[in-house]
Design a protein around this motif. Structure first.
Motif, short mmCIF file in Angstrom:
data_model
loop_
_atom_site.label_atom_id
_atom_site.label_comp_id
_atom_site.label_asym_id
_atom_site.label_seq_id
_atom_site.Cartn_x
_atom_site.Cartn_y
_atom_site.Cartn_z
N TYR A 87 -81.94 -86.43 -63.63
CA TYR A 87 -81.68 -85.09 -64.12
C TYR A 87 -82.34 -84.09 -63.17
CZ TYR A 87 -79.93 -87.00 -68.47
OH TYR A 87 -79.19 -87.65 -69.40
N HIS A 120 -89.90 -72.80 -71.89
CA HIS A 120 -88.63 -72.29 -72.39
C HIS A 120 -87.48 -72.62 -71.43
CE1 HIS A 120 -89.78 -70.28 -76.06
NE2 HIS A 120 -90.85 -69.78 -75.45
N SER A 122 -87.36 -75.28 -69.57
CA SER A 122 -87.13 -76.71 -69.77
C SER A 122 -86.30 -76.97 -71.02
CB SER A 122 -88.46 -77.45 -69.86
OG SER A 122 -88.27 -78.77 -70.27
N ARG A 123 -86.61 -76.26 -72.09
CA ARG A 123 -85.86 -76.42 -73.34
C ARG A 123 -84.41 -75.99 -73.16
NH1 ARG A 123 -87.76 -79.15 -77.51
NH2 ARG A 123 -87.14 -77.61 -79.01
N ARG A 124 -84.18 -74.91 -72.42
CA ARG A 124 -82.81 -74.44 -72.16
C ARG A 124 -82.05 -75.48 -71.33
NH1 ARG A 124 -83.31 -69.84 -69.02
NH2 ARG A 124 -83.95 -68.72 -70.89
N THR A 126 -82.57 -78.63 -71.29
CA THR A 126 -82.28 -79.76 -72.17
C THR A 126 -81.07 -79.47 -73.04
OG1 THR A 126 -84.62 -80.35 -72.21
CG2 THR A 126 -83.25 -81.25 -73.95
N ARG A 127 -80.97 -78.26 -73.58
CA ARG A 127 -79.81 -77.90 -74.39
C ARG A 127 -78.52 -77.92 -73.58
NH1 ARG A 127 -83.39 -74.09 -76.56
NH2 ARG A 127 -82.59 -72.50 -75.15
N GLU A 128 -78.60 -77.58 -72.28
CA GLU A 128 -77.42 -77.55 -71.42
C GLU A 128 -77.10 -78.93 -70.84
OE1 GLU A 128 -78.38 -74.61 -68.51
OE2 GLU A 128 -78.12 -72.94 -69.93
N GLY A 129 -77.91 -79.92 -71.11
CA GLY A 129 -77.66 -81.26 -70.63
C GLY A 129 -78.13 -81.50 -69.20
N ASP A 132 -83.69 -84.14 -69.75
CA ASP A 132 -83.82 -84.96 -70.96
C ASP A 132 -85.25 -85.03 -71.47
OD1 ASP A 132 -84.95 -86.54 -69.01
OD2 ASP A 132 -83.95 -88.38 -69.63
N GLY A 134 -87.15 -82.40 -73.11
CA GLY A 134 -87.47 -81.17 -73.81
C GLY A 134 -88.78 -81.25 -74.58
#
Length: 188
Positions: A87, A120, A122-124, A126-129, A132, A134
């Protein structure tokens, strides 16, 4: 597995030498697939639309198939990765966690803000794929906010205590009388 011996063949490298295998049967440039009974299957040209004259020439396939490419349905959805690929944004979660930990020991305000921002991001990702991890970003956000809040509370307490001390007449008298200060030369 690979060995470090000179001249050893890496199992992941293509074979070298004159005995290189060609494309598998049925692939472009390879022999036609064999049928039971020893007969070979010759691919047929696709049927032309009804009403169109039929010619002896086979129709051309799209370039991606003709050159051995991957059909469009085999490509991952936007934002998804091929299996086995790393990733690209996993480092954001790691940075957030490291900065969150460092914010407790070095540069609490700056490192806390950096941990919150990278967490934040990193979390975004993760949401966008695109990542991995998050959970590491969330840990960095939590550590960053906790350190930032405690740092601000500590600064407020210091300012209030210093202001109260400066307004105390006994403290002012102590500061103005150098003979009351402890010295390093005195014997106890």
């Amino acid at each position: 597995m690979s060995t470090n011996e000179p001249g050893a063949q890496n199992p992941y490298d293509p074979p070298s030498g004159g005995n290189e295998p060609g494309p598998p049967p049925g692939q472009p440039g390879g022999p036609p697939p064999e049928q039971p009974g020893g007969a070979t299957h010759q691919p047929r040209a696709p049927m032309p639309p009804s009403g169109a004259p039929q010619s002896g020439q086979p129709q051309q396939q799209p370039a991606s198939y003709a050159s051995g490419g991957v059909p469009p349905s085999a490509h991952p959805a936007p934002g998804m990765q091929y299996p086995g690929q790393p990733y690209p944004k996993n480092s954001l979660g790691v940075w957030s966690l490291v900065l969150g930990i460092l914010s407790w020991f070095l540069c609490p305000i700056i490192a806390s803000i950096a941990a919150i921002v990278t967490g934040h991001m990193s979390r975004r990702a993760t949401r966008e794929g695109l990542a991995d991890n998050g959970g590491l970003g969330l840990a960095g956000i939590i550590l960053g906010w906790a350190s930032l809040i405690l740092s601000v509370v500590g600064i407020i307490i210091f300012v209030v205590a210093f202001g109260a001390a400066m307004n105390d007449p006994a403290f002012r008298e102590f500061l103005n009388d150098p003979t009351a200060w402890p010295s390093l030369d005195s014997d106890y």
